[in-house]
Design a protein around this motif. Structure first.
Motif, PDB file in Angstrom:
ATOM      1  N   CYS A 288      -4.616  -8.216   8.058  1.00  0.00           N
ATOM      2  CA  CYS A 288      -4.236  -9.486   8.678  1.00  0.00           C
ATOM      3  C   CYS A 288      -5.502 -10.298   8.923  1.00  0.00           C
ATOM      4  O   CYS A 288      -6.141 -10.177   9.972  1.00  0.00           O
ATOM      5  CB  CYS A 288      -3.495  -9.216   9.980  1.00  0.00           C
ATOM      6  N   SER A 289      -5.893 -11.091   7.934  1.00  0.00           N
ATOM      7  CA  SER A 289      -7.108 -11.883   8.057  1.00  0.00           C
ATOM      8  C   SER A 289      -7.019 -13.052   7.098  1.00  0.00           C
ATOM      9  O   SER A 289      -6.080 -13.162   6.308  1.00  0.00           O
ATOM     10  CB  SER A 289      -8.344 -11.028   7.740  1.00  0.00           C
TER      11      SER A 289
ATOM     12  N   THR B 272      -3.940 -16.605   8.728  1.00  0.00           N
ATOM     13  CA  THR B 272      -3.648 -15.769   9.889  1.00  0.00           C
ATOM     14  C   THR B 272      -3.526 -16.608  11.162  1.00  0.00           C
ATOM     15  O   THR B 272      -4.333 -17.503  11.414  1.00  0.00           O
ATOM     16  CB  THR B 272      -4.752 -14.715  10.083  1.00  0.00           C
TER      17      THR B 272
ATOM     18  N   THR C 184      -4.234 -16.548  14.797  1.00  0.00           N
ATOM     19  CA  THR C 184      -5.052 -15.784  15.744  1.00  0.00           C
ATOM     20  C   THR C 184      -4.747 -16.253  17.159  1.00  0.00           C
ATOM     21  O   THR C 184      -4.997 -17.399  17.515  1.00  0.00           O
ATOM     22  CB  THR C 184      -6.549 -15.952  15.443  1.00  0.00           C
TER      23      THR C 184
ATOM     24  N   ALA D  20      -3.712  -4.943  21.957  1.00  0.00           N
ATOM     25  CA  ALA D  20      -3.960  -5.919  20.901  1.00  0.00           C
ATOM     26  C   ALA D  20      -4.397  -5.224  19.616  1.00  0.00           C
ATOM     27  O   ALA D  20      -4.013  -5.629  18.514  1.00  0.00           O
ATOM     28  CB  ALA D  20      -5.022  -6.917  21.350  1.00  0.00           C
TER      29      ALA D  20
ATOM     30  N   ASN E 227      -2.600  -5.646  16.132  1.00  0.00           N
ATOM     31  CA  ASN E 227      -3.314  -6.103  14.934  1.00  0.00           C
ATOM     32  C   ASN E 227      -3.207  -5.094  13.800  1.00  0.00           C
ATOM     33  O   ASN E 227      -3.110  -5.462  12.631  1.00  0.00           O
ATOM     34  CB  ASN E 227      -4.785  -6.354  15.266  1.00  0.00           C
ATOM     35  N   THR E 228      -3.217  -3.815  14.133  1.00  0.00           N
ATOM     36  CA  THR E 228      -3.122  -2.779  13.115  1.00  0.00           C
ATOM     37  C   THR E 228      -1.742  -2.754  12.472  1.00  0.00           C
ATOM     38  O   THR E 228      -1.600  -2.512  11.277  1.00  0.00           O
ATOM     39  CB  THR E 228      -3.430  -1.402  13.734  1.00  0.00           C
TER      40      THR E 228
ATOM     41  N   ARG F  81       0.025  -5.314  11.909  1.00  0.00           N
ATOM     42  CA  ARG F  81       0.033  -6.476  11.007  1.00  0.00           C
ATOM     43  C   ARG F  81       1.435  -7.039  10.808  1.00  0.00           C
ATOM     44  O   ARG F  81       1.878  -7.276   9.697  1.00  0.00           O
ATOM     45  CB  ARG F  81      -0.587  -6.113   9.659  1.00  0.00           C
TER      46      ARG F  81
ATOM     47  N   CYS G 294       0.868 -14.066   9.100  1.00  0.00           N
ATOM     48  CA  CYS G 294       0.468 -12.863   9.815  1.00  0.00           C
ATOM     49  C   CYS G 294      -0.210 -13.267  11.132  1.00  0.00           C
ATOM     50  O   CYS G 294      -0.847 -14.307  11.210  1.00  0.00           O
ATOM     51  CB  CYS G 294      -0.492 -12.062   8.945  1.00  0.00           C
TER      52      CYS G 294
ATOM     53  N   ARG H 281      -2.537 -12.005  14.650  1.00  0.00           N
ATOM     54  CA  ARG H 281      -3.420 -11.047  15.310  1.00  0.00           C
ATOM     55  C   ARG H 281      -3.812 -11.613  16.670  1.00  0.00           C
ATOM     56  O   ARG H 281      -3.715 -12.824  16.906  1.00  0.00           O
ATOM     57  CB  ARG H 281      -4.667 -10.759  14.464  1.00  0.00           C
TER      58      ARG H 281
END
Length: 613
Positions: free
Chosen positions: A48-49, A53, A55, A72, A76-77, A79, A97, A99
């Motif tokens: 997820c970048s 994304t 954020t 968090a 984030n993991t 995703r 996505c 995060r």
């Protein structure tokens, strides 16, 4: 592609590629039919970048930050995509996505920022997308309409265009507000048979505050035996909770405002900047009035884990308490970010996050205590009684009252020493003695930054002038010669005597005092002329008339520099007709004290007028 990878798919690779792509194409088609973006499907198995994304900037109370950072990281993991479909209200951001990035933020500073009472000074205090303060009381203040400089915020909600503050139903942790005692004091009280669950009323009374009327009256801790410490309500949630609790418990008391004023003035003199600074006052084998602190249960647990020389013990008052509830609050108006915030909210309600907050010394939202809560840790794992949460408007009203009542006090005291003040008000006590002694006792309610001055008045005390300055107005802690102003006031009040042949030059003195306090007005103080008189009225034949006095007072009055006049008639046969005419012209009030002990109550009642101003 590496050689090994090529070998796996080469040499008849077309068949193997088809075996991979056909099911994938079917899955994409199914996702499209279900309204899920193809990118969203792909992101569930990819990092997820990148520019696509979402954020989320998540600002959290410092104490809870480690647990929120772990939550968090799990979010984030995973995703997970945002829950907005392509072409929806998100303006093309559906399926992106998401995060979360967690940072620490002081709850009081963030509340001021979100309410528009402060301006961001850097990246550390920018407006977040999600906010998790330590208490919902901060969210009540954050929802106030931005105020102009120097004004008190309105209790109405902020307009939607300014970015609404939405408090969800999700709480990530809880920590009840408790009373913290040094362990040696708790043990001493236990030997005296004192219950482990005193009332709030008893605690306030024992600390020197005025007892309330809507709580129990069982004497537990002896009155005047302890010193109450309060963390700054404007900066610390536990301090704000203490004020709100007091307001709740006084709800049905007819004297609520004056009692609340007395408690605020008592608390003001023992306010400390942080919870931790309260615990530094705990000393082993302390004598005299020992400190009691207001803190969260987690604060007590955390302090005791430092292995202090004098540990703390948490008491849980029997009426119940309020908890620091750490609400999940959405502070962005962007639909895509709000959708991502909703996903984060659900992720933070996991059992893993609950275990993390308990590890930090908080209760999970269901009230379950950490396994480390034991008697040795100073806290009780049992669930304390919870009082109903206050409404946001009530929180804002309480904090506005604190702001007004905790202002510095600037008083010019006018002491009637005419001949009739030599008359008795009680067996063996004259009116002047009772007034002077009460004024001396009242000094204990005033901190060194209080500005105070004293004039005596009768007739022709200084040539033709009806008044004489005994102590000039200034800070009580300031030195005047070899002594402080406080000591000078105590000395002059103790030595003042009636002028047996003197009459009451009330009008001339009151006009001169009102003019002086208006001329020297200080905006950061509540400016007051405090008059003590026998209530016989003005009887100075050579002085101004009542009508002349009223005209002069109207001319002096300046709304931009307000000064109130508090007039107290001392005795049973007080004639207040002239005083009440004056109170119709200038801000203030007229009161009658028939006995010495009523004077302090009257003074608190007069101060409580600030609440309604």
């Amino acid at each position: 592609m590496s050689g090994s990878e090529y070998g796996r798919y080469g040499g008849g690779g077309r068949r193997r590629w088809a075996e991979v792509l056909v099911p994938l194409a079917g899955a994409v088609t199914l996702a499209t039919l279900l309204g899920i973006g193809a990118y969203a499907f792909a992101s569930a198995g990819a990092a997820c970048s990148g520019d696509d994304t979402v954020t989320l900037d998540v600002a959290v109370a410092p104490g809870i930050e480690p647990a929120m950072a772990k939550a968090a990281l799990r979010f984030n993991t995973d995703r997970l995509p945002t829950n907005v479909r392509p072409g929806g209200d998100a303006g093309g951001e559906g399926g992106r996505c998401a995060r979360a990035v967690v940072r620490k933020a002081d709850p009081g500073a963030m509340a001021a920022l979100l309410a528009g009472r402060s301006v961001p000074q850097g990246t550390g205090d920018r407006r977040p997308d999600v906010w998790i303060p330590d208490s919902s009381l901060w969210t009540a203040l954050a929802a106030a309409t931005p105020a102009s400089p120097g004004s008190t915020p309105s209790p109405s909600p902020a307009p939607a265009g300014g970015g609404a503050v939405e408090v969800t139903r999700t709480s990530v942790a809880r920590s009840p507000v408790v009373v913290a005692l040094p362990r040696t004091l708790a043990a001493s009280l236990a030997r005296q048979g004192v219950t482990a669950a005193p009332s709030w009323d008893n605690l306030l009374n024992a600390a020197g505050g005025t007892a309330g009327g809507a709580v129990t009256k069982n004497a537990v801790i002896p009155p005047g035996s302890v010193r109450l410490l309060v963390p700054d309500p404007a900066r610390v949630a536990a301090g704000m909770h203490a004020l709100v609790l007091t307001d709740i418990l006084l709800a049905n008391d007819p004297n609520k405002d004056s009692i609340f004023t007395g408690i605020v003035r008592t608390a003001r003199e023992s306010t400390l900047p942080t919870v931790e600074s309260q615990f530094t006052r705990f000393r082993p084998a302390a004598t005299g009035r020992q400190p009691i602190a207001l803190a969260s249960e987690r604060d007590v647990w955390a302090f005791n884990r430092t292995r202090p020389a004098e540990p703390a013990v948490a008491l849980y008052p029997q009426e119940g308490t309020l908890s620091l509830d750490h609400p999940f609050t959405i502070t962005t108006a962007d639909p895509g970010r709000r959708a991502a915030a909703r996903r984060l909210e659900r992720a933070m309600a996991s059992e893993a996050t609950r275990a993390d907050v308990r590890e930090l010394g908080y209760r999970s939202p269901d009230g379950k205590a950490p396994g480390s809560f034991t008697a040795a840790a100073g806290v009780n794992p049992g669930r304390p009684r919870e009082l109903p949460a206050p409404k946001p408007a009530a929180v804002r009203q309480v904090m506005q009252s604190w702001s007004k009542l905790s202002l510095g006090i600037r008083i010019l005291t006018l002491l009637d020493i005419s001949g009739t003040m030599a008359e008795p008000i009680a067996p063996g006590i004259t009116r002047l003695q009772a007034t002077a002694r009460t004024a001396q006792g009242g000094l204990s309610m005033m901190s060194n930054d209080t500005e105070l001055g004293v004039w005596a008045f009768s007739t022709e005390l200084q040539g033709d002038q009806d008044w004489r300055e005994l102590v000039p107005v200034g800070p009580l802690g300031e030195r005047i010669g070899s002594a402080t102003r406080r000591q000078a006031v105590l000395s002059r009040l103790g030595s003042v005597r009636p002028k047996t042949t003197g009459d009451t030059g009330l009008f001339e003195t009151l006009t001169a005092a009102y003019r002086e306090m208006t001329r020297t007005h200080k905006a950061e103080f509540g400016n007051t002329v405090l008059l003590f008189t026998d209530g016989k009225g003005n009887d100075d034949p050579g002085g101004p008339s009542l009508e002349r006095t009223l005209a002069d007072l109207r001319e002096i009055t300046d709304p931009g520099r307000p000064v109130q006049i508090v007039m107290i008639g001392v005795g049973r046969d007080v004639d207040t007709r002239e005083l009440r005419r004056i109170a119709e012209v200038v801000p203030g009030g007229v009161y009658v004290a028939e006995s010495p002990d009523q004077i302090v109550k009257i003074f608190l009642q007069a101060l409580s007028r600030r609440i309604g101003e």
